[in-house]
Design a protein around this motif. Structure first.
Motif, PDB file in Angstrom:
ATOM      1  N   PHE A  72       0.664  -1.555  -0.202  1.00  0.00           N
ATOM      2  CA  PHE A  72      -0.270   0.207  -0.020  1.00  0.00           C
ATOM      3  C   PHE A  72       0.742   1.556   0.044  1.00  0.00           C
ATOM      4  N   GLU A  73       0.631   2.521  -1.482  1.00  0.00           N
ATOM      5  CA  GLU A  73       1.148   3.873  -1.001  1.00  0.00           C
ATOM      6  C   GLU A  73       1.218   4.261   0.696  1.00  0.00           C
ATOM      7  N   TRP A  74       1.918   4.296   1.065  1.00  0.00           N
ATOM      8  CA  TRP A  74       1.943   5.524   2.116  1.00  0.00           C
ATOM      9  C   TRP A  74       2.335   6.380   2.130  1.00  0.00           C
ATOM     10  N   SER A  75       3.356   6.908   1.426  1.00  0.00           N
ATOM     11  CA  SER A  75       3.668   8.442   1.889  1.00  0.00           C
ATOM     12  C   SER A  75       4.361   8.221   0.273  1.00  0.00           C
ATOM     13  N   LYS A  76       4.279   9.357  -0.748  1.00  0.00           N
ATOM     14  CA  LYS A  76       5.519   9.665  -2.020  1.00  0.00           C
ATOM     15  C   LYS A  76       5.839  10.352  -1.645  1.00  0.00           C
ATOM     16  N   GLU A  77       5.537  10.682  -1.038  1.00  0.00           N
ATOM     17  CA  GLU A  77       6.661  12.241  -0.586  1.00  0.00           C
ATOM     18  C   GLU A  77       8.020  11.687   0.146  1.00  0.00           C
ATOM     19  N   LEU A  78       7.913  10.541   1.215  1.00  0.00           N
ATOM     20  CA  LEU A  78       9.153  10.188   1.444  1.00  0.00           C
ATOM     21  C   LEU A  78       9.699   9.028   0.463  1.00  0.00           C
ATOM     22  N   GLY A  79       8.988   8.830  -0.305  1.00  0.00           N
ATOM     23  CA  GLY A  79       9.184   6.971  -0.534  1.00  0.00           C
ATOM     24  C   GLY A  79       8.630   5.736   0.041  1.00  0.00           C
ATOM     25  N   ILE A  80       7.790   6.047   1.037  1.00  0.00           N
ATOM     26  CA  ILE A  80       7.407   4.439   1.650  1.00  0.00           C
ATOM     27  C   ILE A  80       6.141   4.278   1.093  1.00  0.00           C
ATOM     28  N   ALA A  81       6.123   3.036   1.552  1.00  0.00           N
ATOM     29  CA  ALA A  81       5.034   1.890   0.543  1.00  0.00           C
ATOM     30  C   ALA A  81       5.363   0.966   2.056  1.00  0.00           C
ATOM     31  N   PHE A  82       3.718   0.756   2.322  1.00  0.00           N
ATOM     32  CA  PHE A  82       3.219  -0.376   3.746  1.00  0.00           C
ATOM     33  C   PHE A  82       3.768  -1.805   2.347  1.00  0.00           C
ATOM     34  N   TYR A  83       4.629  -2.306   3.161  1.00  0.00           N
ATOM     35  CA  TYR A  83       5.004  -2.960   1.929  1.00  0.00           C
ATOM     36  C   TYR A  83       5.950  -4.384   2.756  1.00  0.00           C
ATOM     37  N   LEU A  84       4.492  -5.281   2.753  1.00  0.00           N
ATOM     38  CA  LEU A  84       4.845  -7.029   3.147  1.00  0.00           C
ATOM     39  C   LEU A  84       5.140  -7.926   2.692  1.00  0.00           C
ATOM     40  N   GLY A  85       5.647  -8.953   2.918  1.00  0.00           N
ATOM     41  CA  GLY A  85       6.234  -9.802   2.494  1.00  0.00           C
ATOM     42  C   GLY A  85       7.490 -10.621   2.764  1.00  0.00           C
ATOM     43  N   VAL A  86       7.183 -12.338   2.987  1.00  0.00           N
ATOM     44  CA  VAL A  86       7.889 -12.611   2.947  1.00  0.00           C
ATOM     45  C   VAL A  86       8.709 -14.096   2.620  1.00  0.00           C
ATOM     46  N   ASP A  87       9.973 -14.522   3.053  1.00  0.00           N
ATOM     47  CA  ASP A  87      10.981 -15.312   1.973  1.00  0.00           C
ATOM     48  C   ASP A  87      11.649 -15.963   3.551  1.00  0.00           C
ATOM     49  N   GLY A  88      11.856 -17.133   2.959  1.00  0.00           N
ATOM     50  CA  GLY A  88      12.454 -17.999   3.746  1.00  0.00           C
ATOM     51  C   GLY A  88      12.850 -17.769   4.741  1.00  0.00           C
ATOM     52  N   ILE A  89      13.435 -17.033   4.756  1.00  0.00           N
ATOM     53  CA  ILE A  89      14.051 -16.206   6.337  1.00  0.00           C
ATOM     54  C   ILE A  89      12.359 -16.158   7.402  1.00  0.00           C
TER      55      ILE A  89
END
Lengths: 562, 499
Positions: free
Chosen positions: A66-83
């Protein structure tokens, strides 16, 4: 993507905490049930996550953005890998177990569970974040609840250090408290822990901000930074050191460890569990996520620092644990010693050792969680953590003593528990590169055996002081459930590690290949070299990850490092 | 120079919020005189009603993007001014609400209190619109005038009298400094409007003039080394006045500082960056270190306020549009957290008649709500996620690092850890220590409302700051043409991608 599993895992505890705000404080049972339900949802969802993660496909799965703040280049970005997957699972298991372990807390039950849920949810958030900003956001968020949890529901530490001022009244309020190593009140422990971790976090934040600025990409997105950001020379070294030591302070690596045993000892059982079980892994995980992913080349050059320091962690922690008289100090120092193994596995930068390190994080979370749970139970029953004065409790609490034995076995790395597999993987994988450290680690295992069995004997065998004759065993289902859950997980994954192993390898293999195959900037004109490397990389990809022999790559690439 | 003072109806529209408030404060005063039997609480709600109307008016201005200038550029309405006015009016509403219980304790002049609060608010609204040095002087003095009276309002209390006297003497002195600075600038350039001065050549007189003006404004915001009035004044003043003083005048002064540095002095940036870096480092470090030793919660918040101002100055030192956005956003987070913290202080002070930190012992047992609220506000001030203060600090730091202000960044980060210590000491008292008197505390309705607003603001700005960041970004659009990205504190070689 329509799969909201990660959101369930992350937000169930947060929502639980919010619901708890509206439950009256007097309804202790309701409070516990709400907390248990929230943690239960998280636990079920993370088991689903673990089994639904597709190791063949690899990479980051269950991604939410989810885009969180374009101004600061932050996204609420979740995901998991094998770690991330096994660590999310470990956090959920320990949270669920911790809620039952603290079933008997009577003082301000509601607030306790609110802070516990926030703490656990924040740690889970770190393991899922694919955005540097949110990684830091959750990281720092997990530190602060510790202060209140330790300060309010913790206990003064005794036995290990002589307390000059029993109430610690003067020291607690003195400005120079941080230099006052004789103070061992819970307030001191809480403040020291919080300030140490905040200081570490701030150092790491500086590293993160430097990454943000000098990548020039105007983003905190780890995946974008991983692909596109290039750092070189002194800048890369500075950033790496900031990130490494910033996050390693929570891990805790040897010279930065002093907050950790004090904190463990002062904390209530469930908090120690979460703290030693998952909070400390935030350090390793964040180093892998930030330093390994974004600065692979520097990691290869500088990771020997960790290999050097982990020796001190293992040996120092082990010896102090052997001489400590306070049960929680023993377990606390044992944790900080065992975290040295994880650093060793990470430093070797080998396919097997790194996956072993990740598996060890999971295994250690369960083992140390059990130990703290049981030390907490003994403390609740006897109000003592002083090993010499305790003894003979096996007659009063056979179930707890049995579980304690299993936990000791797991912690030592007995075959049949998941710790065994992890330990063997770390030792085997690191042998090529760091034979000396492996020998030290084996000595560390012997030490572990020594201090854990000494504690086992001190607590449960020998003559019993009559003042402890009122001590109870864990009889009720809610007392036994968390212990059985942790034991079951430890043994099940110890006997059937197949899926676990594949999941972890899906996360660590690409990482190790990337780190070991990055062409140094100086050698970039040697195109021929690069082609052969790419070819060997492709070949390696065709072989199944298990069959692939990693040490070959290590030997080829590692020659110019040490 | 001649002023064209013919006003048309549409010109007056630009001043509608101010006119509305002027009418309303007269109404409050007249109601107070005409109906002496009326409970004074009603006056508070009457004031809130008027302020709410002004707030709606301002929000309309913001939505409709009303802009324009009046009185030969002396008075400007642009998005920046409207942003600050909204902030000031919102702060005033909250301050009036937290005053209700407190004012009951006054022996005299209960009604006039609200009148003076509204008058100060009016002065600060004019400050936000000040567009030339003359109006800076007039509006600054106008807004401070009300505060001189308010600070010394507890006339039986020695501390309050001392606070008022200190504030008054230093304030008057600073007014002289400001007037002298303005006259120097006018003498050198012959101009008063900010954007006209931008074209002037830097001469010694001009530089000294601006340094004097900065000193006066630095006094207003309480930056080191112009902070000496802050602790005693905060300590002695009635707590709602302290709360008001800690946020609204600072916001208004930052409106002027932003206009001055980013418009008038945009071309001189390399010179003033060092000045601001110095002031910022001193404010942060001094404020935080001295706060550790405080035993009184009002003094603690006073010193923490000095440190917070240091943080905001980082954004000003960055001197970019992004720095401006960060300042605006930070002030918003500061508004909620600081007013919330003061609301708790007032609530506790009303109930236990003490502002000593020692007396906060066991607050969690006596009132879980107040303790939890205070915890949230203090942690937001310390900059802990997921609270607003963290986003504010991060925004400021990102703006600073984009300009290569590494020293400032490192000092700022170290100060976060220092500040955490004394905020946590208060948390420790509230949560860990046992209460001496365990009787439960009950909070009155208007107090509760303010605390809830503070909590909501602190959490929403921390978790979902996007609309507020967008708002701040749109409010500073005017600076994008002035802020010169090339004039940076670091050589271009270290700055691969500009500001």
């Amino acid at each position: 993507m329509a799969d909201y599993t990660l959101l369930y895992i992350l937000f169930a505890p947060f929502l639980g905490a919010i619901v708890l705000l509206f439950v009256p404080n007097r309804q202790a049972l309701q409070v516990r049930l709400v907390a248990a339900i929230a943690a239960g949802i998280s636990l079920l969802a993370s088991f689903y996550l673990f089994f639904a993660y597709d190791p063949v496909k690899g990479g980051f799965q269950f991604v939410q953005r989810f885009e969180w703040s374009k101004e600061l280049g932050i996204a609420f970005y979740l995901g998991v890998d094998g770690i991330g997957t096994p660590l999310v699972l470990a956090s959920a298991i320990l949270l669920f177990a911790g809620i039952f372990i603290s079933w008997h807390i009577k003082d301000r039950t509601k607030e306790f569970y609110i802070f516990l849920l926030i703490l656990a949810a924040a740690t889970i958030g770190v393991f899922m974040s694919l955005d540097l900003f949110f990684l830091y956001f959750f990281y720092e968020m997990s530190v602060l609840p510790m202060y209140v949890l330790l300060g309010v529901w913790g206990s003064h530490t005794k036995g290990y250090l002589e307390m000059k001022d029993p109430e610690g009244l003067k020291q607690r309020d003195s400005v120079g408290f941080i230099f006052n190593f004789a103070a061992n009140s819970k307030e001191y422990a809480a403040m020291k822990l919080t300030l140490f971790l905040s200081a570490g976090a701030v150092v790491a934040l500086l590293g993160i901000l430097l990454i943000y600025k000098f990548s020039g990409l105007h983003t905190f997105d780890i995946l974008v930074l991983r692909e596109q950001a290039k750092f070189s020379g002194n800048l890369a070294t500075i950033i790496w050191l900031l990130v490494f030591f910033g996050f390693a302070s929570i891990a805790p690596i040897w010279p930065l460890h002093s907050w950790s045993p004090v904190g463990h000892a002062a904390a209530p059982a469930a908090t120690s569990m979460l703290h030693a079980g998952v909070l400390m892994k935030l350090g390793h995980f964040s180093i892998i996520r930030v330093a390994f992913e974004i600065l692979p080349e520097t990691t290869r050059e500088l990771m020997p620092i960790a290999a050097f320091l982990c020796v001190f962690s293992i040996i120092y922690g082990g010896f102090v644990a052997y001489y400590a008289k306070d049960t929680k100090y023993v377990i606390g120092y044992s944790s900080s010693s065992h975290m040295g193994y994880v650093f060793l596995g990470m430093a070797a930068l080998d396919y097997i050792s790194l996956s072993g390190a990740v598996l060890y994080m999971f295994a250690h979370a369960l083992a140390t969680g059990m130990l703290f749970a049981m030390a907490g139970w003994v403390y609740d029953q006897t109000h003592s953590r002083d090993i010499p004065s305790l003894g003979g409790l096996v007659n009063r609490m056979p179930f707890v003593a049995g579980c304690f034995l299993v936990a000791c076995m797991a912690s030592i790395g007995m075959p049949g528990t998941v710790n065994f597999i992890a330990e063997v993987m770390i030792l085997v994988g690191s042998w090529n590169r760091y034979p000396f450290q492996v020998i030290v680690a084996v000595v560390g295992i012997v030490l572990t055996m020594a201090y854990l069995f000494r504690m086992m004997r001190g607590l449960f065998y020998g003559p019993m002081d009559s003042q402890y004759s009122h001590a109870h065993d864990a009889v009720a289902w809610y007392d036994r459930l968390p212990l059985l859950l942790m034991i079951a997980c430890s043994i099940t994954f110890g006997i059937f590690p197949g899926h676990f192993y594949n999941v972890i390898r899906a996360g660590t293999d690409p990482l190790v290949s990337r780190i070991m195959q990055v062409v140094p900037l100086a050698a970039q004109n040697g195109d021929a070299l690069r082609v052969t490397r790419d070819a060997s990389r492709k070949q390696a990809d065709n072989v199944s990850p298990v069959a692939r022999h990693p040490s070959l790559v290590t030997r080829h690439e590692g020659t110019n490092d040490l | 120079m001649t002023f064209n003072l013919t006003l048309s109806g549409s010109d007056l529209l630009l001043m509608l919020p101010e006119l509305l408030l002027t009418v309303w404060l007269c109404v409050v005063l007249i109601v107070d005189f005409a109906m002496p039997r009326l409970p004074k609480d009603r006056l508070a709600y009457l004031s809130v009603g008027g302020l709410a109307a002004v707030l709606l008016n301002l929000i309309w201005f913001d939505r409709a993007d009303v802009t324009g200038t009046l009185f030969a550029n002396m008075f400007v309405v642009d998005r920046l001014a409207v942003f600050f006015k909204i902030m000031i009016v919102a702060a005033t509403i909250l301050v009036v609400l937290i005053s209700v219980d407190y004012v009951r304790k006054f022996r005299f002049f209960k009604g006039e209190y609200y009148f003076l609060v509204l008058m100060s608010a009016l002065g600060m609204m004019f400050m936000a619109s000040a567009n030339d040095l003359l109006s800076v002087f007039i509006t600054l003095e106008f807004s401070t005038f009300g505060f001189y009276v308010l600070v010394a309002y507890l006339r039986d209390d020695v501390a309050s009298n001392e606070a008022g006297l200190k504030f008054f003497i230093l304030g008057v002195f600073v007014a002289g400094v400001l007037a002298y600075g303005i006259s120097l600038v006018f003498g050198e350039t012959g101009k008063l409007v900010f954007s006209d001065i931008a074209a002037a050549q830097p001469t010694t007189g001009l530089v000294i003039g601006f340094l004097l003006i900065f000193a006066a404004l630095g006094f207003k915001i309480g930056a080191v080394p112009f902070h000496s009035w802050i602790p005693d004044t905060y300590h002695g003043a009635p707590t709602p006045v302290t709360a008001f003083l800690s946020i609204a005048p600072k916001g208004a002064a930052f409106a002027i500082l932003l206009r001055m540095f980013m418009v008038s002095l945009a071309t001189l940036k390399p010179a003033w960056v060092l000045l601001l870096v110095g002031a910022s480092i001193l404010s942060m470090t001094y404020g935080n270190i001295v706060a550790i030793a405080q035993k009184n919660i009002k003094r603690l918040l006073a010193y923490s306020g000095i440190a917070q101002i240091g943080n905001i100055l980082i954004g000003l030192a960055a001197g970019t549009k992004m720095g401006g956005d960060a300042i605006l956003f930070y002030l918003l987070t500061y508004l909620f957290a600081n007013l919330g913290a003061f609301a708790v202080v007032i609530a506790v002070g009303n109930l236990i008649q003490s502002d000593e930190i020692e007396d906060y012992s066991g607050l969690n047992r006596r009132s879980p709500f107040l303790a939890m609220a205070m915890l949230v506000f203090l942690l937001s001030l310390a900059g802990v996620p997921p609270l607003a203060g963290f986003i504010g600090k991060l925004y400021i730091f990102v703006a600073a690092i984009n300009e290569g202000l590494y020293t400032l960044l490192i000092v700022g980060l170290i100060n976060i850890v220092i500040s955490m210590y004394y905020y946590l000491i208060v948390v420790k008292k509230m949560y860990i220590n046992e209460p001496i008197d365990p009787s439960p505390l009950y909070v009155s309705a208007p107090m509760k409302a303010v605390i809830y607003v503070g909590l909501a603001g602190t959490l929403i700005l921390g978790v979902y700051p996007r609309p507020f960041i967008d708002w701040a970004v749109s409010a500073t659009l005017m600076f994008s043409q002035f802020a010169a990205p090339a004039a940076s504190a670091v050589p271009p070689a270290v700055l691969p991608f500009g500001g």
